[in-house]
Design an enzyme around this catalytic site. Structure first.
Site, mmCIF file in Angstrom:
data_model
loop_
_atom_site.group_PDB
_atom_site.id
_atom_site.type_symbol
_atom_site.label_atom_id
_atom_site.label_comp_id
_atom_site.label_asym_id
_atom_site.label_seq_id
_atom_site.Cartn_x
_atom_site.Cartn_y
_atom_site.Cartn_z
ATOM 1 C CE1 TYR A 37 -4.168 1.371 0.041
ATOM 2 C CE2 TYR A 37 -3.488 2.518 2.305
ATOM 3 C CZ TYR A 37 -4.424 2.227 0.992
ATOM 4 O OH TYR A 37 -5.713 3.199 0.796
ATOM 5 C CE LYS A 91 -21.786 -19.486 -14.577
ATOM 6 N NZ LYS A 91 -22.896 -20.010 -15.453
#
Lengths: 384, 384
Positions: A37, A91
């Site tokens: 970061y 899915k």
């Protein structure tokens, strides 16, 4: 079946959904944080801004959006985005479990075609591919067509092409058993929605004759004045449309029946009127177009369904994970017809000696995603 | 610093991004598949359709969208969605690592305010909260305001409120050291973008006097005719605006300087003109408004920066994971001002005996996310 319903509800309540998002880089101390970061990440942003491929530095390369508007979910119809979410999460979970592809559900609170196109284009930078899911016909055709044109990442409507590819794979093996040539077949497709349209197109692309396509309005033909654009396209490319009539007429002497419609629309008497060694794909879920036992009794030689409790389950999970795995790894910008054809052939070839009760690999066949992915990659490479 | 840049580039190339999406339910056999996906999942969809809370069955309850348009990324400016993605993925990774919150980046390929609002509303069914990130001022104010009004899940612009909360926490502890009362302070905030506006508002909400807010155009005051709506709002609520001038004038006798602007805009000479025991928060990244060493030499008693290589790092990671953890677990529909104030107090209280070099917990303080989350939950519960 009803057991699965209750157990499924309990499973979902227990786990509170089916996917989790996990960091895949170390984040244990300031050192880690400074690299993953701020401040280090600024350098990565600048590399991309300078023209480096963002997909080399981000998860986007391996991430598929599973996009729906909740308008045609399973056999449940237009249940909206919130109620469709369990399917989309399922899915997404399958994408990872079967092919190592990251996938995230995007259930949209709009059913306006233009808005859906605009939104999917706007969120595209986050993704390497778009899997359209459970969007009702005929809107699904326009949405898919436009997104394929306007995005440079693969867009694939699984209800259409995933189904068509598995059906083609099953049919390739079924023909080996009944020893018929594809050129000689009389094919009836019952159902002219997303799956029916895609199956008709892919079969003609694969060298099969035009099909007789029927739905609740009768044969998709020039006699009809209620056809949508996608169905009208079929008249030119893929359907025998010079006669008028319906399923009950065209089933006479048919070699193949492919049902992608609703339960109990094909009778034993109709199966008896089909050609020798008839092939019946009764794919409506959970209730097939004809009970498999009835079909067999009426003389069907090969029967396939969408259900896991009968032989020959036509299940898209054999296809979509591998299709995207191959497309993402090869950097393909589109899923081409040739990729679909080669994927079907590769899937069919996994069954070494097809028998009437074994024309298609089991959904848990560990090789399926890889052979499908390889087929897609191979086509992508020859196009470079 | 430059080491981090190169190491960060290498880290990102090696891992190809920083998050992965994992199934959290068993998917090993047909039985599993029948419960997690078809046919069982249909029952879950129907439960939701019948009115059951979708958040009880899906990951949405615990999932935050990290939404950006790439218009104000770190100190890099308007670098667009693709180049912003490494920051958004980093934030998503931190959400999970620090607070167990699932988060997914949504980098939008549009910078139109109305389109962004429409898109975020459309994708909202997938999420339990919206973290707006690196969207430039003043558009960020309108986008946040409208989404808070129009959605019933928490919406939080971290660049504004995350920063404001950590600043307030640091200031609470700094005042304990210099033994000044908040009511008596002369506060100068340099920077009137997202962070500056939010800090000014939160400080007055916390009972601090109005601030002198300056930017490159001088003091935010009635003398100016270039103010945006958000800055004009400050004139009424939070800023001393009856005089004309700039930083160089208002710094005289100031007790507190809070810089959320750009590097090297505060001089040693100006620090010398501040009140006794001056408090300097020089938060511009990577180059602070004044070098911390210079500030100390000029008499600053307490110095904080945004950097990890100096004491007193003002880092939003102390706040945003806990804010969303608390909001999601309590089902709060908004992040209220009271939640922000209590979060700041809770964070400040983690430093038992503040010293000039220890006014704020370390970013890796393991208790920070939990105390912030508890503070938010407590406020949410008293409002029920």
């Amino acid at each position: 079946m009803s057991d699965y319903f209750q157990e499924s509800i309990e499973l979902h309540k227990k786990y509170k959904g089916k996917i989790s998002i996990e960091p895949k880089v170390p984040l244990k101390n300031k050192e880690d944080l400074s690299k993953a970061y701020s401040p280090g990440v600024a350098a990565v942003c600048q590399e991309i801004k300078k023209g480096e491929n963002p997909k080399e530095f981000t998860t986007a390369k391996n991430t598929v959006a599973v996009v729906t508007d909740g308008s045609a979910v399973l056999g449940l119809g237009n249940i909206g985005p919130e109620a469709s979410l369990p399917v989309m999460e399922g899915k997404a979970a399958l994408f990872k479990a079967f092919a190592g592809v990251d996938a995230f559900p995007i259930a949209l609170d709009t059913q306006d075609t233009e808005e859906i196109i605009k939104i999917v284009k706007a969120i595209a930078p986050t993704f390497g591919g778009i899997n359209l899911e459970d969007i009702s016909a005929p809107r699904c055709f326009e949405i898919e067509k436009r997104l394929i044109q306007e995005l440079d990442i693969p867009v694939f409507h699984d209800d259409q092409h995933g189904t068509a590819i598995v059906v083609l794979a099953g049919l390739i093996n079924a023909l080996k058993i009944v020893k018929k040539k594809k050129e000689d077949l009389k094919i009836v497709i019952n159902g002219s929605g997303a799956a029916g349209v895609a199956i008709a197109k892919l079969l003609t692309d694969a060298g099969f004759p035009k099909s007789y396509i029927t739905d609740s309005g009768g044969l998709v033909s020039e006699c009809r004045d209620d056809l949508n654009e996608a169905q009208k396209e079929l008249l030119a490319c893929c359907s025998i449309s010079s006669i008028c009539g319906g399923l009950n007429e065209v089933i006479d002497g048919a070699d193949v029946f492919i049902g992608v419609s609703v339960g109990n629309v094909l009778t034993k008497e109709q199966v008896k009127r089909m050609a020798d060694s008839p092939i019946v794909f009764a794919l409506a879920n959970p209730i097939p177009e004809i009970d498999p036992q009835d079909a067999k009794e009426a003389g069907a030689f090969i029967v396939a369904t969408g259900r896991s409790d009968y032989p020959n389950q036509i299940n898209n999970v054999l296809v979509f994970p591998g299709i995207f795995k191959g497309a993402l790894s090869s950097g393909a910008k589109k899923i081409t017809t040739e990729m679909k054809l080669k994927a079907a052939e590769a899937l069919a070839s996994l069954v070494e000696s097809p028998t009437p009760d074994n024309i298609i690999p089991d959904p848990f066949n560990r090789q399926a995603p890889d052979v499908v992915a390889s087929a897609v990659e191979k086509v992508a490479k020859t196009k470079e």
